[in-house]
Design a protein around this motif. Sequence first.
Motif, PDB file in Angstrom:
ATOM      1  N   LEU A  36      71.127 -25.704 -15.311  1.00 55.13           N
ATOM      2  CA  LEU A  36      72.219 -25.088 -16.452  1.00 55.13           C
ATOM      3  C   LEU A  36      70.970 -23.830 -16.956  1.00 55.13           C
ATOM      4  CD1 LEU A  36      74.578 -27.484 -17.511  1.00 55.13           C
ATOM      5  CD2 LEU A  36      74.577 -25.562 -16.331  1.00 55.13           C
ATOM      6  N   GLN A  37      70.021 -24.504 -17.541  1.00 55.44           N
ATOM      7  CA  GLN A  37      69.211 -23.019 -18.600  1.00 55.44           C
ATOM      8  C   GLN A  37      68.233 -22.342 -17.959  1.00 55.44           C
ATOM      9  OE1 GLN A  37      70.472 -24.364 -21.730  1.00 55.44           O
ATOM     10  NE2 GLN A  37      68.744 -24.450 -22.525  1.00 55.44           N
ATOM     11  N   ASN A  38      67.800 -23.192 -16.467  1.00 57.83           N
ATOM     12  CA  ASN A  38      66.714 -21.922 -15.815  1.00 57.83           C
ATOM     13  C   ASN A  38      67.783 -21.105 -14.810  1.00 57.83           C
ATOM     14  OD1 ASN A  38      64.702 -23.320 -16.792  1.00 57.83           O
ATOM     15  ND2 ASN A  38      64.716 -24.960 -16.009  1.00 57.83           N
ATOM     16  N   LYS A  39      69.040 -21.522 -14.327  1.00 55.99           N
ATOM     17  CA  LYS A  39      69.583 -21.285 -13.196  1.00 55.99           C
ATOM     18  C   LYS A  39      68.789 -20.521 -12.225  1.00 55.99           C
ATOM     19  CE  LYS A  39      73.028 -19.338 -16.157  1.00 55.99           C
ATOM     20  NZ  LYS A  39      72.535 -20.318 -17.516  1.00 55.99           N
ATOM     21  N   THR A  40      68.332 -22.220 -11.692  1.00 55.55           N
ATOM     22  CA  THR A  40      68.341 -22.077 -10.058  1.00 55.55           C
ATOM     23  C   THR A  40      68.280 -23.924 -10.105  1.00 55.55           C
ATOM     24  OG1 THR A  40      65.893 -23.511 -11.407  1.00 55.55           O
ATOM     25  CG2 THR A  40      65.514 -21.758 -11.649  1.00 55.55           C
ATOM     26  N   ILE A  41      67.600 -23.975  -8.627  1.00 59.12           N
ATOM     27  CA  ILE A  41      67.913 -24.497  -7.955  1.00 59.12           C
ATOM     28  C   ILE A  41      67.060 -24.940  -6.537  1.00 59.12           C
ATOM     29  CG2 ILE A  41      69.877 -23.631  -6.404  1.00 59.12           C
ATOM     30  CD1 ILE A  41      71.185 -26.365  -6.210  1.00 59.12           C
ATOM     31  N   PHE A  55      78.070 -21.903  -0.477  1.00 58.61           N
ATOM     32  CA  PHE A  55      77.913 -21.300   0.752  1.00 58.61           C
ATOM     33  C   PHE A  55      78.246 -19.854   0.521  1.00 58.61           C
ATOM     34  CE2 PHE A  55      80.819 -24.774   2.957  1.00 58.61           C
ATOM     35  CZ  PHE A  55      79.563 -26.042   2.705  1.00 58.61           C
ATOM     36  N   GLU A  56      78.453 -19.447   0.429  1.00 58.29           N
ATOM     37  CA  GLU A  56      77.957 -17.908  -0.158  1.00 58.29           C
ATOM     38  C   GLU A  56      76.203 -17.332  -0.699  1.00 58.29           C
ATOM     39  OE1 GLU A  56      80.965 -16.033  -2.841  1.00 58.29           O
ATOM     40  OE2 GLU A  56      82.526 -16.560  -1.112  1.00 58.29           O
ATOM     41  N   PHE A  57      76.195 -18.736  -1.786  1.00 60.12           N
ATOM     42  CA  PHE A  57      74.665 -18.237  -2.083  1.00 60.12           C
ATOM     43  C   PHE A  57      73.387 -18.256  -1.727  1.00 60.12           C
ATOM     44  CE2 PHE A  57      71.164 -19.439  -4.317  1.00 60.12           C
ATOM     45  CZ  PHE A  57      70.267 -18.641  -5.299  1.00 60.12           C
ATOM     46  N   PHE A  58      73.862 -19.320  -0.494  1.00 53.90           N
ATOM     47  CA  PHE A  58      72.726 -19.524   0.408  1.00 53.90           C
ATOM     48  C   PHE A  58      72.421 -18.344   1.234  1.00 53.90           C
ATOM     49  CE2 PHE A  58      73.118 -24.140  -1.529  1.00 53.90           C
ATOM     50  CZ  PHE A  58      71.452 -24.222  -2.016  1.00 53.90           C
ATOM     51  N   ASP A  62      59.219 -14.527  -3.489  1.00 58.59           N
ATOM     52  CA  ASP A  62      59.124 -12.784  -4.291  1.00 58.59           C
ATOM     53  C   ASP A  62      60.592 -13.482  -5.747  1.00 58.59           C
ATOM     54  OD1 ASP A  62      62.328 -13.715  -3.824  1.00 58.59           O
ATOM     55  OD2 ASP A  62      61.891 -12.493  -2.059  1.00 58.59           O
ATOM     56  N   ASP A  63      60.821 -12.008  -5.989  1.00 57.44           N
ATOM     57  CA  ASP A  63      61.767 -13.117  -7.350  1.00 57.44           C
ATOM     58  C   ASP A  63      62.618 -13.499  -7.407  1.00 57.44           C
ATOM     59  OD1 ASP A  63      59.609 -11.375  -8.493  1.00 57.44           O
ATOM     60  OD2 ASP A  63      60.978  -9.352  -8.728  1.00 57.44           O
ATOM     61  N   SER A  64      63.439 -14.249  -6.006  1.00 57.79           N
ATOM     62  CA  SER A  64      64.804 -14.782  -5.554  1.00 57.79           C
ATOM     63  C   SER A  64      64.501 -15.742  -6.027  1.00 57.79           C
ATOM     64  CB  SER A  64      64.969 -14.269  -4.570  1.00 57.79           C
ATOM     65  OG  SER A  64      64.717 -14.505  -3.183  1.00 57.79           O
ATOM     66  N   CYS A  65      63.338 -16.559  -5.070  1.00 60.56           N
ATOM     67  CA  CYS A  65      61.936 -17.715  -5.038  1.00 60.56           C
ATOM     68  C   CYS A  65      61.085 -17.763  -5.103  1.00 60.56           C
ATOM     69  CB  CYS A  65      62.531 -18.432  -3.221  1.00 60.56           C
ATOM     70  SG  CYS A  65      62.125 -16.841  -2.476  1.00 60.56           S
ATOM     71  N   SER A  66      60.926 -19.331  -5.448  1.00 59.66           N
ATOM     72  CA  SER A  66      59.195 -19.873  -5.943  1.00 59.66           C
ATOM     73  C   SER A  66      58.798 -20.797  -4.986  1.00 59.66           C
ATOM     74  CB  SER A  66      58.900 -19.927  -7.480  1.00 59.66           C
ATOM     75  OG  SER A  66      59.582 -20.897  -7.726  1.00 59.66           O
ATOM     76  N   PHE A 109      65.109 -22.261  -6.228  1.00 55.76           N
ATOM     77  CA  PHE A 109      66.171 -20.704  -5.665  1.00 55.76           C
ATOM     78  C   PHE A 109      66.309 -20.186  -6.880  1.00 55.76           C
ATOM     79  CE2 PHE A 109      66.068 -22.706  -1.976  1.00 55.76           C
ATOM     80  CZ  PHE A 109      66.060 -21.999  -1.078  1.00 55.76           C
ATOM     81  N   LYS A 110      66.081 -18.556  -6.709  1.00 54.38           N
ATOM     82  CA  LYS A 110      66.342 -18.728  -8.377  1.00 54.38           C
ATOM     83  C   LYS A 110      68.177 -17.615  -9.120  1.00 54.38           C
ATOM     84  CE  LYS A 110      61.377 -18.614  -9.515  1.00 54.38           C
ATOM     85  NZ  LYS A 110      61.090 -19.447 -10.142  1.00 54.38           N
TER      86      LYS A 110
END
Length: 286
Positions: A25-30, A136-139, A217-221, A237-238
């Motif tokens: 919730l805080q980082n908007k990541t999974i 599913f849309e996100f991935f 990139d900026d979308s994942c680490s 995933f960001k």
Amino acid sequence: MTTSIKYEVEQLYHYTSLNTLHAILQNKTIRLTDYRFLNDMQELFFATEKLKKYIQGNPTINEREELLTAVQNIESGKISKFKSVGYSGDKILVSPLLSDTNYYVLSLSNARDNIAMWKMYAPEGCCMKFNSQKLFEFFYSFRDEHLPQGLTNIIRGQVHYGDDQQMPHMVNFMSSDFNKLMIYYNILQYCLLQKDKAFAYEQEYRIALPFESEYLDDSCSREFIISETLIKPQIEFKNFPISEILEEVIISPFVKSELTHMGVQELLKANGISPDIVLKSNILIR
């Protein structure tokens, strides 16, 4: 995020700790975990050993040695993929490549408010319900954005428990001329969606994405989590749209404090999510 495809509706739940709920919730990541570092290495070997035994015992199978090599490579983290080598007009030119591309897995469940799952994975945590269409849309949106770096498919589906009936059909399918270039994908899909029948209570649903360093990139680490003596590689995933995806938060029946319920409600409100979706488990604990 693309909305042009209507995916099948799945009841998807994620049993986890309150710390993980807070981080999402805080980082908007999974985060997804390398397929070789799931809860037990036997999860992977359960399927690969059965597959190798079947192939070795059937000498008439087409591309027998190629299949066995592919299974062994998958066990050690080598996966063949289609790699972009250029363009012809608006078409991407691809070539097969054996690389260190690993799949990273998100483990979910079709089971809501399940006592066995509470005990095993979240005795003092919660269970989040995800909107399957939005998830599913996100991935798939991430996959589409990275097509030029490599055309390897997403794996997703319900896990089958101790089911050998698919084996002959799957091996014939994998070794057919039409599917030969997709051998690695087909084998890994089969293996990731097979587990011992002792775990059938999990009603697991898995989503697995291919990943390699070129995607960073900026979308994942790339991240790591330490669990006792084990270091697990993960991909974070960001910009995960949790406010759109989260439909329900159930508090574990082993958590008795009303303050926990109130605290989760406040956490959701602070992140623009209705506190009304926070529920208590219906399971009675003596």
